[in-house]
Design a protein around this motif. Structure first.
Motif, PDB file in Angstrom:
ATOM      1  N   SER A   1      -1.537  22.270   8.269  1.00 27.26           N
ATOM      2  CA  SER A   1      -2.852  21.520   8.515  1.00 27.26           C
ATOM      3  C   SER A   1      -3.367  20.970   7.161  1.00 27.26           C
ATOM      4  O   SER A   1      -3.735  19.872   6.795  1.00 27.26           O
ATOM      5  CB  SER A   1      -3.737  22.009   9.343  1.00 27.26           C
ATOM      6  OG  SER A   1      -3.275  22.321  10.594  1.00 27.26           O
ATOM      7  N   PHE A   2      -3.520  22.000   6.228  1.00 28.11           N
ATOM      8  CA  PHE A   2      -3.870  21.661   4.806  1.00 28.11           C
ATOM      9  C   PHE A   2      -2.869  20.985   3.930  1.00 28.11           C
ATOM     10  O   PHE A   2      -3.402  20.328   3.031  1.00 28.11           O
ATOM     11  CB  PHE A   2      -4.092  22.910   4.105  1.00 28.11           C
ATOM     12  CG  PHE A   2      -5.587  23.421   4.586  1.00 28.11           C
ATOM     13  CD1 PHE A   2      -6.592  22.931   3.942  1.00 28.11           C
ATOM     14  CD2 PHE A   2      -5.770  24.745   5.409  1.00 28.11           C
ATOM     15  CE1 PHE A   2      -8.050  23.536   4.292  1.00 28.11           C
ATOM     16  CE2 PHE A   2      -6.937  25.064   5.692  1.00 28.11           C
ATOM     17  CZ  PHE A   2      -8.071  24.495   5.447  1.00 28.11           C
TER      18      PHE A   2
ATOM     19  N   SER B   1       1.048  -1.397   0.092  1.00 32.42           N
ATOM     20  CA  SER B   1       0.137   0.067  -0.085  1.00 32.42           C
ATOM     21  C   SER B   1       1.043   1.144   0.046  1.00 32.42           C
ATOM     22  O   SER B   1       2.161   1.288   0.427  1.00 32.42           O
ATOM     23  CB  SER B   1      -0.789  -0.112   1.382  1.00 32.42           C
ATOM     24  OG  SER B   1      -0.097  -0.083   2.515  1.00 32.42           O
ATOM     25  N   SER B   2       0.176   2.477  -0.227  1.00 30.88           N
ATOM     26  CA  SER B   2       1.219   3.488  -0.416  1.00 30.88           C
ATOM     27  C   SER B   2       1.105   4.263   0.952  1.00 30.88           C
ATOM     28  O   SER B   2       0.659   3.749   1.894  1.00 30.88           O
ATOM     29  CB  SER B   2       0.264   4.805  -1.152  1.00 30.88           C
ATOM     30  OG  SER B   2      -1.126   5.000  -0.614  1.00 30.88           O
ATOM     31  N   TRP B   3       2.040   5.051   1.167  1.00 30.72           N
ATOM     32  CA  TRP B   3       2.268   5.567   2.291  1.00 30.72           C
ATOM     33  C   TRP B   3       1.080   6.282   2.857  1.00 30.72           C
ATOM     34  O   TRP B   3       0.829   6.435   4.162  1.00 30.72           O
ATOM     35  CB  TRP B   3       3.779   6.663   2.218  1.00 30.72           C
ATOM     36  CG  TRP B   3       3.723   7.547   3.578  1.00 30.72           C
ATOM     37  CD1 TRP B   3       4.864   7.177   4.407  1.00 30.72           C
ATOM     38  CD2 TRP B   3       3.205   8.647   4.106  1.00 30.72           C
ATOM     39  NE1 TRP B   3       4.878   8.041   5.423  1.00 30.72           N
ATOM     40  CE2 TRP B   3       3.933   8.820   5.335  1.00 30.72           C
ATOM     41  CE3 TRP B   3       2.074   9.582   3.644  1.00 30.72           C
ATOM     42  CZ2 TRP B   3       3.360   9.841   6.253  1.00 30.72           C
ATOM     43  CZ3 TRP B   3       1.692  10.498   4.689  1.00 30.72           C
ATOM     44  CH2 TRP B   3       2.299  10.895   5.707  1.00 30.72           C
ATOM     45  N   MET B   4       0.415   7.115   2.063  1.00 27.91           N
ATOM     46  CA  MET B   4      -0.695   7.893   2.327  1.00 27.91           C
ATOM     47  C   MET B   4      -1.832   6.875   3.101  1.00 27.91           C
ATOM     48  O   MET B   4      -2.459   7.065   3.949  1.00 27.91           O
ATOM     49  CB  MET B   4      -1.355   8.603   1.351  1.00 27.91           C
ATOM     50  CG  MET B   4      -0.585   9.764   0.949  1.00 27.91           C
ATOM     51  SD  MET B   4      -1.185  10.688  -0.835  1.00 27.91           S
ATOM     52  CE  MET B   4      -0.642   9.411  -1.947  1.00 27.91           C
TER      53      MET B   4
ATOM     54  N   SER C   1      -2.672  11.348   9.585  1.00 29.35           N
ATOM     55  CA  SER C   1      -3.136  12.523   8.977  1.00 29.35           C
ATOM     56  C   SER C   1      -4.563  12.875   9.367  1.00 29.35           C
ATOM     57  O   SER C   1      -4.633  14.084   9.452  1.00 29.35           O
ATOM     58  CB  SER C   1      -2.971  12.322   7.346  1.00 29.35           C
ATOM     59  OG  SER C   1      -4.053  11.175   7.002  1.00 29.35           O
ATOM     60  N   GLY C   2      -5.195  11.836   9.609  1.00 33.01           N
ATOM     61  CA  GLY C   2      -6.589  12.103   9.933  1.00 33.01           C
ATOM     62  C   GLY C   2      -6.514  12.865  11.371  1.00 33.01           C
ATOM     63  O   GLY C   2      -7.310  13.925  11.746  1.00 33.01           O
ATOM     64  N   LEU C   3      -5.667  12.582  12.594  1.00 33.52           N
ATOM     65  CA  LEU C   3      -5.499  13.189  13.677  1.00 33.52           C
ATOM     66  C   LEU C   3      -4.929  14.783  13.508  1.00 33.52           C
ATOM     67  O   LEU C   3      -5.592  15.291  14.386  1.00 33.52           O
ATOM     68  CB  LEU C   3      -4.348  12.420  14.483  1.00 33.52           C
ATOM     69  CG  LEU C   3      -5.110  11.002  14.918  1.00 33.52           C
ATOM     70  CD1 LEU C   3      -3.753  10.460  15.620  1.00 33.52           C
ATOM     71  CD2 LEU C   3      -6.263  11.037  16.006  1.00 33.52           C
TER      72      LEU C   3
END
Length: 220
Positions: A164-165, A99-102, A109-111
């Protein structure tokens, strides 16, 4: 086992639908914020409408808050289930190869995005409630632009906002397209949809960053 599978699929579908709902809200939020760069009066007019319209305040706003909470709670639940499944079934699991890093770091990233939302509510939503319902100020349709610009005068806050963005973009690069996969979108249009989601995940966060930097630089 069949019941567990159905439950897992239902959770993923619910996660996808809530994510798509938040994507639509983000686009609407960006559109209004972008007008602050184009026209002070237009931004004030739109913001005043959103802040005083009964439908928006009494119905859409509670739905939005519920959507945010639901999306993140479901994200934590699915992440916990996925981690548990990997620990049990895949002794030689190699995340980077599958899978990808993302996709592997969606929870992180959600946190960051969740922390930003908390700051955003603290900066804009809470003061709005205090202004209208605690201090009981009369309506002032011209105050919104000045309040927005004032928030972008602190360089540390602007830097945190921009960072954050960046994380939101990383979150969307995987999450937006995977929402369609969770809903079973796998046809001749899938490639085109993937391109649209990637463009959205890059352009919209960059647009928010541009707005923040514009107001910061414009008022130095």
């Amino acid at each position: 086992m069949g019941g567990f599978l159905k439950s897992s699929i239902a959770k993923k579908v619910a996660m996808a639908l809530s994510g798509l709902f938040l994507v639509l809200f983000l686009l609407q939020h960006f559109t209004i914020n972008l007008t602050s760069v184009i026209s002070k009066d237009l931004f004030n007019e739109l913001s005043h409408f959103m802040g005083t319209n009964f439908l928006v305040q009494a119905i859409l706003q509670p739905v939005l808050i519920f959507g945010v909470i639901f999306h993140f709670v479901m994200g934590f639940v699915l992440e916990a289930k996925n981690r548990g499944a990997r620990n049990i079934k895949y002794v030689n699991y190699n995340g980077s190869a599958n899978s990808s890093w993302m996709s592997r770091n969606m929870i992180y990233s959600g946190l960051v995005v969740l922390a930003f939302l908390a700051l955003h509510f603290y900066d804009f939503w809470v003061p709005e409630l205090v202004h209208k319902y605690v201090e009981s100020h009369p309506e002032d349709a011209s105050r919104y632009y000045g309040e927005l610009v004032a928030k972008f005068q602190d360089p540390i806050r602007v830097a945190a906002y921009c960072l954050s963005f960046v994380f939101l973009s990383l979150h969307l690069l995987h999450g937006f397209s995977s929402s369609f996969q969770s809903l079973g979108w796998n046809n001749k249009y899938a490639k085109g949809v993937r391109g649209i989601t990637v463009a959205y995940a890059i352009i919209i966060p960059l647009g928010f960053i541009f707005i923040a930097l514009f107001h910061y630089i414009n008022n130095l």
